[in-house]
Design an enzyme around this catalytic site. Structure first.
Site, PDB file in Angstrom:
ATOM      1  CD  GLU A 128      29.356  35.345  56.603  1.00 53.50           C
ATOM      2  OE1 GLU A 128      30.074  34.813  55.925  1.00 53.50           O
ATOM      3  OE2 GLU A 128      28.413  34.954  57.418  1.00 53.50           O
ATOM      4  CB  CYS A 141      36.661  37.482  56.357  1.00 55.86           C
ATOM      5  SG  CYS A 141      36.039  36.765  54.767  1.00 55.86           S
ATOM      6  CB  CYS A 148      26.723  36.870  45.745  1.00 56.64           C
ATOM      7  SG  CYS A 148      28.050  37.163  44.631  1.00 56.64           S
ATOM      8  CB  CYS A 152      29.978  30.248  42.316  1.00 61.98           C
ATOM      9  SG  CYS A 152      30.614  31.732  41.694  1.00 61.98           S
ATOM     10  CB  CYS A 155      29.479  29.887  46.553  1.00 65.84           C
ATOM     11  SG  CYS A 155      29.377  31.428  47.423  1.00 65.84           S
ATOM     12  N   GLY A 212      29.423  38.393  48.604  1.00 61.43           N
ATOM     13  CA  GLY A 212      29.148  39.220  47.699  1.00 61.43           C
ATOM     14  C   GLY A 212      30.511  39.333  46.790  1.00 61.43           C
ATOM     15  CB  SER A 244      38.696  37.141  46.800  1.00 62.98           C
ATOM     16  OG  SER A 244      38.376  35.960  45.993  1.00 62.98           O
ATOM     17  CB  SER A 266      37.024  32.662  42.589  1.00 64.61           C
ATOM     18  OG  SER A 266      37.166  33.319  43.707  1.00 64.61           O
ATOM     19  CG  LEU A 267      41.392  29.159  37.694  1.00 66.86           C
ATOM     20  CD1 LEU A 267      40.882  30.265  36.385  1.00 66.86           C
ATOM     21  CD2 LEU A 267      43.006  28.806  37.422  1.00 66.86           C
ATOM     22  CG  ASN A 343      32.257  24.401  54.739  1.00 66.35           C
ATOM     23  OD1 ASN A 343      32.888  23.544  55.567  1.00 66.35           O
ATOM     24  ND2 ASN A 343      31.423  25.083  55.011  1.00 66.35           N
ATOM     25  CB  CYS A 386      34.672  34.606  54.871  1.00 60.61           C
ATOM     26  SG  CYS A 386      36.214  34.240  55.148  1.00 60.61           S
TER      27      CYS A 386
HETATM   28  N1  SAH Z   1      32.748  36.606  45.395  1.00 60.22           N
HETATM   29  C1  SAH Z   1      34.237  36.541  45.340  1.00 60.22           C
HETATM   30  C2  SAH Z   1      34.378  36.805  46.899  1.00 60.22           C
HETATM   31  C3  SAH Z   1      33.942  35.888  48.037  1.00 60.22           C
HETATM   32  S1  SAH Z   1      33.817  34.281  48.042  1.00 60.22           S
HETATM   33  C4  SAH Z   1      34.768  35.432  44.958  1.00 60.22           C
HETATM   34  O1  SAH Z   1      33.994  34.824  44.376  1.00 60.22           O
HETATM   35  O2  SAH Z   1      35.935  35.488  44.624  1.00 60.22           O
HETATM   36  C5  SAH Z   1      35.525  33.875  48.685  1.00 60.22           C
HETATM   37  C6  SAH Z   1      36.078  32.532  48.125  1.00 60.22           C
HETATM   38  O3  SAH Z   1      35.088  31.526  48.950  1.00 60.22           O
HETATM   39  C7  SAH Z   1      35.999  32.597  46.680  1.00 60.22           C
HETATM   40  O4  SAH Z   1      37.058  31.766  46.328  1.00 60.22           O
HETATM   41  C8  SAH Z   1      34.742  31.342  46.703  1.00 60.22           C
HETATM   42  O5  SAH Z   1      34.989  30.627  45.492  1.00 60.22           O
HETATM   43  C9  SAH Z   1      34.993  30.382  47.704  1.00 60.22           C
HETATM   44  N2  SAH Z   1      34.050  29.692  48.362  1.00 60.22           N
HETATM   45  C10 SAH Z   1      32.680  29.905  48.112  1.00 60.22           C
HETATM   46  N3  SAH Z   1      32.034  29.019  48.714  1.00 60.22           N
HETATM   47  C11 SAH Z   1      32.686  27.913  49.155  1.00 60.22           C
HETATM   48  C12 SAH Z   1      32.674  26.676  49.728  1.00 60.22           C
HETATM   49  N4  SAH Z   1      31.321  26.031  49.913  1.00 60.22           N
HETATM   50  N5  SAH Z   1      33.776  26.112  49.978  1.00 60.22           N
HETATM   51  C13 SAH Z   1      34.966  26.503  49.980  1.00 60.22           C
HETATM   52  N6  SAH Z   1      35.273  27.824  49.035  1.00 60.22           N
HETATM   53  C14 SAH Z   1      33.967  28.481  49.046  1.00 60.22           C
HETATM   54 FE1  SF4 Z   2      29.278  35.285  44.750  1.00 63.61          FE
HETATM   55 FE2  SF4 Z   2      31.779  34.704  45.023  1.00 63.61          FE
HETATM   56 FE3  SF4 Z   2      29.827  33.091  46.022  1.00 63.61          FE
HETATM   57 FE4  SF4 Z   2      30.439  33.070  43.660  1.00 63.61          FE
HETATM   58  S1  SF4 Z   2      31.776  32.377  44.999  1.00 63.61           S
HETATM   59  S2  SF4 Z   2      28.426  33.246  44.308  1.00 63.61           S
HETATM   60  S3  SF4 Z   2      30.915  35.302  43.027  1.00 63.61           S
HETATM   61  S4  SF4 Z   2      30.525  35.086  46.793  1.00 63.61           S
END
Ligand code: SAH
Ligand code: SF4
Length: 411
Positions: A128, A141, A148, A152, A155, A212, A244, A266-267, A343, A386
């Site tokens: 997407e 985005c 991925c 996490c 996610c 990813g 990111s 993504s801390l 989310n 996204c």
């Molecule tokens: N993999 C990379 C980039 C894609 S995710 C990363 O993890 O940084 C982009 C952002 O969306 C990251 O900060 C991720 O932690 C956050 N994210 C993923 N799932 C989410 C959710 N359900 N609600 C809010 N943020 C989320």
């Molecule tokens: Fe992958 Fe980023 Fe989602 Fe973690 S937050 S699973 S690194 S897309």
């Protein structure tokens, strides 16, 4: 690890990374999108262009492909008829195919893009790409992988079993497909529905925040972003491109040196024990090492700050103590803080923090000198990311749109 191991919540904590499948098989007639200048010169060699002419021909092609956005060779008037025919016989200028488009009332657009899929099963691979317009800018985005490599726990993309790295062409192709849909090439016709920024470009900013982990697909992401930033073509400045990462420490210095774009981390947690649960990659690269890599990020300065993303999870990481610890942790690093309301997705075990708690957390961060840490341009709605929209076939909810704006990070 077998693929099925990744499918249950309990097993998701049992491993750190999945191995991407080498499923990409280039079409018989490959697209030239995504080739560097040097690779384009090689292609020209294969169709008989003498070496002495290649640089000039590459420059011409680059202009038609990346500045003008042409999708076919035959209208490239500065290229000889013979060369156009030779190229058209063996190559295309195809971008990923847009198989679904959703436009929300405020102009946010989500495209589902189809990529060459599994050669055995014939199943397509989809990613997407989301466009978030604002009055003066438009942020795209972009995804770096199908699925991925990482997992996490909050996610949705992480739950997908299949992982395939996108090619550089598929990454640049997302930008080009978006610009095609938006009429965002010279002389293009803009859509009449939705919001489009007032300037002369629709896509002004790129965030690598789709599906990813970009630093697990480093070469393709690097090559793609260098094409996107090339001043003779798409020309989106590196200051307007944000990558990111969940914290692939060994690749951070290379990202700075070889791409030079803005960095977001993504801390999501200030202690290793919690971050190990939320972002299992932390077990490999703990917070201290991650922050050291940030301090040493090439070019980092007050004018080029690193963004720290922090997803607000109710009762998990959202206490005032966490906020204070966050501020202490980032001391000395030129940083911006982006609080992202969680989310939820079907099957997720977390809840989004209450709005009051987000405000209190945000106040601590604000008092420490960080400007508007929660991006909520309109109202108190909560937000989305996204990377998890692919599963939602319904229209973007108001909440999700707000979230995407929050994620746009274009200030
Ligand atoms: N993999 C990379 C980039 C894609 S995710 C990363 O993890 O940084 C982009 C952002 O969306 C990251 O900060 C991720 O932690 C956050 N994210 C993923 N799932 C989410 C959710 N359900 N609600 C809010 N943020 C989320
Ligand atoms: Fe992958 Fe980023 Fe989602 Fe973690 S937050 S699973 S690194 S897309």
């Amino acid at each position: 690890m077998t693929l099925t191991d990744t499918n249950t919540a309990s097993s998701r904590t049992a491993f750190i990374e999945k191995t991407p499948l080498a499923l990409y098989v280039a079409p018989a007639k490959p697209s030239l999108i995504g080739l560097s200048r040097a690779e384009l010169a090689e292609v020209l060699g294969t169709v008989g262009v003498p070496e002495g002419q290649r640089k000039m021909r590459v420059q011409q092609l680059w202009h038609w492909i990346y500045f003008r956005g042409f999708t076919a060779f035959d209208a490239m008037s500065s290229v000889s008829k013979e060369l156009r025919a030779a190229l058209a016989e063996r190559f295309t200028l195809e971008r990923p195919e847009v198989v679904a488009e959703q436009v929300s009332v405020d102009g946010t657009r989500k495209w589902l893009l189809r990529l060459p899929g599994d050669p055995e099963s014939g199943l397509p691979h989809d990613v997407e790409c989301v466009y978030i317009p604002d009055t003066e800018r438009g942020t795209l985005c972009v995804s770096s992988q199908v699925g991925c490599t990482l997992n996490c726990s909050f996610c949705h993309t992480g739950t997908q079993r299949l992982v395939r790295n996108l090619t550089a062409g598929e990454i640049v192709g997302q930008v080009m497909a978006a610009r095609d849909r938006l009429g965002d090439w010279p002389g293009g016709v803009r859509p009449t529905d939705g919001v489009i920024p007032t300037g002369d470009r629709c896509v002004t900013n790129i965030v690598m925040m789709g599906m990813g982990e970009p630093l697990y697909n480093f070469e393709a992401v690097r090559d793609a972003l260098l094409i996107v930033a090339d001043g003779d073509g798409i020309a989106i400045s590196k200051r307007r491109i944000t990558l990111s990462t969940s914290g692939v420490v060994p690749m951070i210095a290379r990202a700075g040196a070889e791409i030079g774009c803005m960095l977001a981390i993504s801390l999501h947690a200030v202690r290793d024990d919690l971050r190990n649960d939320l972002v299992p990659l932390n077990r490999k690269y703990p917070i201290r090492e991650l922050l050291d890599a940030c301090r040493n990020y090439p070019g980092v300065s007050n004018a080029k700050r690193i963004t720290f993303e922090y997803v607000m999870l109710k009762g998990i990481n959202d206490s005032i103590e966490d906020a204070k610890a966050l501020v202490r942790l980032l001391k000395g690093i030129p940083a911006k803080i982006n609080l992202i309301p969680f989310n939820p997705w079907p099957g997720s075990t977390y809840e989004c923090s209450d709005w009051e708690q987000i405000e209190k957390f945000s106040q601590v961060v604000f008092d420490a000198g960080y400007a508007s840490p929660v991006r909520t341009p309109r109202g108190r709605d909560i937000l989305a990311a996204c990377g998890q929209l692919k599963s939602a076939t319904e229209k973007l909810s108001a909440r999700e749109r707000m979230a995407l704006r929050a994620m746009a990070m274009t200030e």
